[in-house]
Enzyme design. Structure first.
Site, mmCIF file in Angstrom:
data_model
loop_
_atom_site.group_PDB
_atom_site.id
_atom_site.type_symbol
_atom_site.label_atom_id
_atom_site.label_comp_id
_atom_site.label_asym_id
_atom_site.label_seq_id
_atom_site.Cartn_x
_atom_site.Cartn_y
_atom_site.Cartn_z
ATOM 1 N N LYS A 130 32.681 -2.792 12.500
ATOM 2 C CA LYS A 130 31.261 -2.615 12.213
ATOM 3 C C LYS A 130 30.517 -2.427 13.533
ATOM 4 O O LYS A 130 30.661 -3.258 14.456
ATOM 5 C CB LYS A 130 30.725 -3.848 11.487
ATOM 6 C CG LYS A 130 31.187 -3.922 10.050
ATOM 7 C CD LYS A 130 30.611 -2.773 9.249
ATOM 8 C CE LYS A 130 30.709 -3.001 7.770
ATOM 9 N NZ LYS A 130 30.240 -1.829 7.011
ATOM 10 N N ASP A 175 32.117 1.919 11.498
ATOM 11 C CA ASP A 175 31.094 2.050 10.455
ATOM 12 C C ASP A 175 29.789 1.496 11.015
ATOM 13 O O ASP A 175 29.677 0.292 11.264
ATOM 14 C CB ASP A 175 31.513 1.269 9.206
ATOM 15 C CG ASP A 175 30.511 1.429 8.062
ATOM 16 O OD1 ASP A 175 29.489 2.125 8.248
ATOM 17 O OD2 ASP A 175 30.758 0.856 6.979
ATOM 18 N N GLU A 197 31.778 6.205 10.208
ATOM 19 C CA GLU A 197 31.097 6.126 8.901
ATOM 20 C C GLU A 197 29.610 5.866 9.084
ATOM 21 O O GLU A 197 29.227 5.022 9.904
ATOM 22 C CB GLU A 197 31.768 4.993 8.124
ATOM 23 C CG GLU A 197 31.318 4.812 6.688
ATOM 24 C CD GLU A 197 32.247 3.822 5.964
ATOM 25 O OE1 GLU A 197 33.489 3.955 6.072
ATOM 26 O OE2 GLU A 197 31.731 2.915 5.299
ATOM 27 N N ASP A 220 29.055 6.957 3.149
ATOM 28 C CA ASP A 220 29.315 5.772 2.315
ATOM 29 C C ASP A 220 28.068 5.509 1.466
ATOM 30 O O ASP A 220 27.960 6.016 0.350
ATOM 31 C CB ASP A 220 29.672 4.574 3.207
ATOM 32 C CG ASP A 220 29.774 3.274 2.426
ATOM 33 O OD1 ASP A 220 29.738 3.318 1.187
ATOM 34 O OD2 ASP A 220 29.877 2.188 3.044
ATOM 35 N N LYS A 272 33.973 3.807 -3.420
ATOM 36 C CA LYS A 272 33.915 2.373 -3.727
ATOM 37 C C LYS A 272 33.841 2.192 -5.234
ATOM 38 O O LYS A 272 32.871 2.624 -5.865
ATOM 39 C CB LYS A 272 32.706 1.727 -3.055
ATOM 40 C CG LYS A 272 32.807 1.686 -1.535
ATOM 41 C CD LYS A 272 31.644 0.935 -0.933
ATOM 42 C CE LYS A 272 31.805 0.807 0.579
ATOM 43 N NZ LYS A 272 30.628 0.207 1.219
ATOM 44 N N GLN A 293 33.034 -3.098 -1.055
ATOM 45 C CA GLN A 293 31.623 -3.449 -1.234
ATOM 46 C C GLN A 293 31.402 -4.927 -0.911
ATOM 47 O O GLN A 293 30.540 -5.570 -1.465
ATOM 48 C CB GLN A 293 31.200 -3.109 -2.672
ATOM 49 C CG GLN A 293 29.704 -2.911 -2.850
ATOM 50 C CD GLN A 293 29.137 -1.908 -1.896
ATOM 51 O OE1 GLN A 293 29.330 -0.723 -2.071
ATOM 52 N NE2 GLN A 293 28.453 -2.372 -0.862
#
Ligand code: MUC
Ligand code: MG
Length: 367
Positions: free
Chosen positions: A162, A191, A217, A242, A266, A294
């Site tokens: 992240k 992401d 992402e 996403d 997802k 998620q």
């Protein structure tokens, strides 16, 4: 067979380790367990994770939309009348995870009625999925410690970091630390959950050129269409949509307009039915997909495994399946096992979700 009753149970389970990312933080799984009961005694189960910062849903909004809008409209229908049910659900815009959960629970009933694992019904490509582990915001040395522990404990060799922090050096350093510490063989991707501008994303890509990242992402907000298109066009690695692509319509718009050139699927927000439409669009256009998370419980993870293992294109990359490891507990009676970096599809009718009733009693919030 008829849908007799739809039960929605709000519950909360704390995380031992909160997951922080550019658009939010999760400290407790404040989810909704949905159970669709039929007149033949079969029950379909799914987990619904409201994510206000992504879809605008809350636990209360999920309860309200299912109890007041969706359930009255579909109770009495046959779970096999999926086209009819989806036409009714589609009259209501948004409410992604509420709709996704109902679809997954319906598939669970269908699998149980046919005595076939849902994964086999969906496509039956494989009976296992490789696992990718998500690393939330932390100082670089702690990220490396976590990745090394997860690799040695579970055999996981794919990591999603992240990012989207400021100053950019925090994320740039983390990328270099992970690659240096984990070696050349792991798959590392990022992401940013819209945390940067497109130009900031360019700068990070430039300063991590030697790291060997595989995907980026949601680097910036896809609504900033012109700069995002420029980034997609010039990036050396695929830019994954996403939260900008929760529906098949969003996927086609973003792919055709150049807002992304890879897609995170997802099941929590698309169910299996719309996830298959999304997958069809992506494979038809030759676009890579990744099975996303998620911030799912083990129940949600089983749904992702069922879908991901069912198709060749979703099996190519490791799916994001390990967020549940940071939860203090779960409602699933038999915990998921990650071994050699893989999760097996339960070879039982339906999705293989068995709820531990004593845990549900402990964590439910409606009593
Ligand atoms: C992810 O891939 O973005 C964080 C926000 C969200 O909607 O999902 C998670 C993980
Ligand atoms: Mg994401």
């Amino acid at each position: 067979m008829k849908i007799e009753r739809i039960e929605t149970i709000p519950y909360s389970i704390p995380y031992t380790k909160p997951l922080a990312f550019a658009s939010g933080e999760v400290t407790d799984a404040e989810h909704v367990l949905v159970r669709i009961h039929t007149d033949e005694g079969l029950t379909g189960v799914a987990d619904i994770p409201p994510r206000p910062y992504t879809y605008g849903e809350t636990q209360d909004s999920v309860l309200a939309i299912i109890n007041k809008v969706f359930a009255p409209a579909i109770v009495g229908l046959d779970p096999l009348e999926r086209g009819k049910i989806h036409r009714i659900l589609a009259r209501t815009v948004h409410n992604q995870t509420a709709r996704g959960g109902l679809d997954i629970a319906l598939w669970d009933i269908i699998g149980k009625a046919a005595s076939i694992p849902v994964s086999a019904l969906l496509g039956g490509y494989a009976t296992e999925m490789n696992v990718s582990h998500m690393l939330g915001f932390k100082p670089a040395p702690e990220l490396l410690d976590e990745a090394l522990r997860v690799r040695s404990e579970y055999g996981i060799t794919t990591f999603k970091l992240k990012v989207g922090r400021k100053p950019l050096i925090l994320d740039i350093e983390a990328c270099h630390t992970l690659r240096d510490g984990l070696g050349p063989d792991i798959d590392l991707y990022l992401d940013a959950n819209r945390g940067w501008t497109a130009n900031e994303a360019f700068e990070v890509l430039r300063r991590t050129e030697t790291v060997g990242l595989s995907l980026l992402e949601e680097p910036c907000d896809a609504k900033e269409a012109m700069s995002r298109r420029r980034l997609v066009d010039k990036s050396p690695i695929p830019i994954v949509g996403d939260e900008s692509v929760p529906t098949a319509g969003d996927v086609s718009r973003e792919l055709l307009s150049g807002g992304c050139n890879a897609v995170s699927i997802k099941t929590a927000r698309s169910g299996f039915t719309e996830a298959q439409q999304i997958l069809g669009l992506c494979t038809g256009l030759g676009v890579d997909v990744v099975m996303g998370n998620q911030i799912d419980t083990q129940i949600g993870t089983l749904a992702t495994v069922a879908f991901g293992a069912a198709h060749e294109a979703t099996s190519r990359r490791a799916g994001e399946l390990s967020n549940y490891l940071d939860m203090s507990d779960d409602l699933l009676a038999d915990p998921i096992v990650i071994r050699d970096g893989k999760i097996l599809v339960p070879q039982v009718p339906g999705l293989g979700v068995e709820i531990a009733n004593e845990k549900l009693e402990r964590y439910r919030q409606d009593k």
